[in-house]
Enzyme design. Structure first.
Site, mmCIF file in Angstrom:
data_model
loop_
_atom_site.group_PDB
_atom_site.id
_atom_site.type_symbol
_atom_site.label_atom_id
_atom_site.label_comp_id
_atom_site.label_asym_id
_atom_site.label_seq_id
_atom_site.Cartn_x
_atom_site.Cartn_y
_atom_site.Cartn_z
ATOM 1 N N ASP A 197 4.235 -6.743 1.634
ATOM 2 C CA ASP A 197 3.642 -5.990 2.741
ATOM 3 C C ASP A 197 4.066 -6.587 4.085
ATOM 4 O OD1 ASP A 197 1.124 -4.314 1.266
ATOM 5 O OD2 ASP A 197 1.806 -6.136 0.267
ATOM 6 N N ASP A 224 6.435 -2.893 -0.265
ATOM 7 C CA ASP A 224 6.030 -2.525 1.097
ATOM 8 C C ASP A 224 6.809 -3.359 2.108
ATOM 9 O OD1 ASP A 224 4.372 -0.661 0.029
ATOM 10 O OD2 ASP A 224 2.507 -1.514 0.797
ATOM 11 N N TYR A 227 7.679 -0.428 6.229
ATOM 12 C CA TYR A 227 6.658 0.502 6.702
ATOM 13 C C TYR A 227 7.258 1.595 7.597
ATOM 14 C CZ TYR A 227 2.921 -2.375 4.793
ATOM 15 O OH TYR A 227 2.105 -3.052 3.940
ATOM 16 N N ASN A 281 4.220 1.357 -2.475
ATOM 17 C CA ASN A 281 3.904 2.745 -2.135
ATOM 18 C C ASN A 281 4.551 3.186 -0.832
ATOM 19 O OD1 ASN A 281 1.753 0.761 -1.340
ATOM 20 N ND2 ASN A 281 1.064 2.482 -0.089
ATOM 21 N N HIS A 363 3.795 -4.325 -7.305
ATOM 22 C CA HIS A 363 3.171 -4.194 -5.989
ATOM 23 C C HIS A 363 1.647 -4.133 -6.012
ATOM 24 C CE1 HIS A 363 2.671 -3.356 -1.803
ATOM 25 N NE2 HIS A 363 2.129 -2.169 -2.044
ATOM 26 N N HIS A 373 -8.534 0.338 -2.729
ATOM 27 C CA HIS A 373 -7.600 0.253 -3.847
ATOM 28 C C HIS A 373 -8.264 -0.222 -5.144
ATOM 29 C CE1 HIS A 373 -4.453 1.188 -1.135
ATOM 30 N NE2 HIS A 373 -4.418 0.024 -0.522
ATOM 31 N N HIS A 400 -0.291 -5.310 -1.632
ATOM 32 C CA HIS A 400 -0.999 -4.029 -1.548
ATOM 33 C C HIS A 400 -2.443 -4.114 -1.072
ATOM 34 C CE1 HIS A 400 -1.294 0.234 -2.343
ATOM 35 N NE2 HIS A 400 -2.214 0.089 -3.276
#
Length: 443
Positions: A197, A224, A227, A281, A363, A373, A400
């Site tokens: 991320d 991720d 972004y 994602n 992830h 989540h 995540h």
């Protein structure tokens, strides 16, 4: 994009790697179970961070169009390494025309001495497009993306290289990398950086600078990345719910130049240290025709064929005495599907006398207390967890999910994007999806 999300696990993992380097015995789960060791998260790191602007010096293009940029490494095998880079200029607008990859060669010249390149390897190149059939949304076509696999390398050795097209006198500056040690219970990477991320924020610069300072042997990137899919539509600040903030948007536009900026941002690190990625994602990036993951599939070389998966969404590799398994949470994972069959075979082939450590990464975590989540990937857990226990996986790395919600909720709306791929299992009591799902992507 929270800072040091994996801090407590990283502290333990780095301590173990230090033990390996010092020649001390490292216990594994085969000798356990052991009492878990945790470390409290530093709450001062919870604050959000604004995105870096596209004109930031670390995101700007610094070479002429025909010269390589966004240079990156990835492990192929103990004796081979992927080198990737980009040439040419991407286009963004209502009308874009893809470049012809055949107009530029993909060459890497390399050797064991600086300035003495005794080996030449050629590779392949490609372009991809991100297209939107809606008024007001910008289409994108990439610059030319090159991938070359260097073979016949010696483990644990330093190599110097240049990449580009020698016929155009368009070669990069010299770079250097060190191959990882041969798989053995007594040899391990010096340091491994694990991050997820990451994004392109001021916090990202702190994280990357910290990795560069610590000089790792490799980087494990657990999804991720850039972004790009939320940069333009969220006003550079991030929103907790995309579909709530933009209820009339026909599709989520992604601002693909962020990927080019991210490649430049990461080059000082990953042009000399291999980075192993897995999709998150934010890499889904749906576009016209139901196509997904175009940027992820085009930009990153991974050892999919080398590990027998033949899919960039899941694969495995060795790094000294560690066998890494990278799993895909956004493709089919049910027990009758291809990823599960590959995972079972890969685990079966692991020789723990050669690679005592077995590490898995994907992830989204199967266990987390973050409300947005919570139990989001319970179906994946139900399908795969028993297999991982059966073969004694030592450590799992994921990203995540946050430790708790805060106003910069950048890990957003995974569920709405997953609907493009398969029905999310929610609530848990509902039957998990069984059919193997196929994703559409650019050829």
């Amino acid at each position: 994009m929270e800072f040091c999300k994996l801090w407590s696990t990283l502290v333990m993992f780095m301590a173990l790697m230090d033990m390996a380097v010092r020649g001390k015995h490292i216990p594994t789960t085969l000798e356990g179970p052991f009492r878990p060791v945790t470390r409290r998260f530093d709450s001062s790191l919870r604050g959000g961070s604004d995105d870096l602007p596209m004109n930031h010096p670390r995101l700007a293009k610094k070479v002429p169009s025909s010269f390589p940029e966004q240079i990156a490494l990835a492990i192929s095998s103990p004796t081979s390494m992927w080198v990737s880079w980009v040439t040419g200029d991407a286009q963004i607008g209502s009308k874009v025309t893809p470049l012809d990859p055949s107009t530029v060669a993909s060459e890497v010249w390399y050797g064991k001495e600086s300035g003495n390149y005794t080996f030449l390897q050629k590779g392949t190149s490609t372009v991809y497009s991100q297209l939107y059939p809606f008024e007001g949304l910008l289409n994108y076509t990439s610059a030319i993306i090159h991938h070359v696999r260097l073979e016949g390398l010696e483990p644990g050795k330093r190599y110097y290289y240049k990449c580009g097209d020698s016929s155009l006198s368009a070669m990069s500056e010299e770079h250097v990398f060190e191959t990882l040690p041969w798989p053995s219970p007594n040899t391990y990477p010096r340091k491994i950086a694990v991050v997820g991320d990451l994004g392109l924020t001021s916090n990202s610069t702190t994280t990357v600078d910290h990795m560069i300072k610590n000089d790792p042997s490799m980087v494990l990137m657990v999804g991720d990345l850039s972004y790009a899919n939320q940069y333009l539509t969220t006003g550079d600040k991030g929103v907790p719910c995309f579909s709530c903030a933009f209820p009339d948007a026909p599709i989520r536009e992604t601002y693909q130049p962020r990927w080019d900026g991210w490649g430049r941002f990461m080059e000082p690190l990953i042009s000399r240290v291999p980075m192993m990625v897995i999709e998150g994602n934010h890499e889904i990036e749906p576009q016209a025709g139901g196509i997904t993951f175009s940027s992820y599939l085009a930009r990153f070389a991974v050892p999919s064929q080398e590990s027998g998966s033949n899919s960039s969404f899941y694969y495995s590799f060795n790094a000294g005495g560690i066998h890494f398994i990278m799993l895909g949470a956004y493709v089919g994972y049910n027990s009758t599907g291809t990823q599960y069959a590959w995972l079972h075979e890969d685990l079966h082939l692991v020789d723990r006398s050669v690679t005592p450590w077995l590490v898995a990464a994907w992830h989204p975590p199967w266990y987390n207390s973050y409300s947005s989540h919570y139990q989001e990937f319970e179906c994946m857990r139900q399908e795969m967890e028993t297999l991982l226990y059966q073969y004694g996986v030592d450590i799992v790395f994921s990203g995540h999910a946050k430790a708790e919600p805060h106003k910069f909720a950048s890990n957003l709306v995974a569920a709405s994007q997953q609907k493009l791929i398969y029905d999310v299992c929610r609530p848990v009591q509902e039957a998990c999806p069984k059919p193997e799902m196929e994703l559409k992507s650019n050829p």
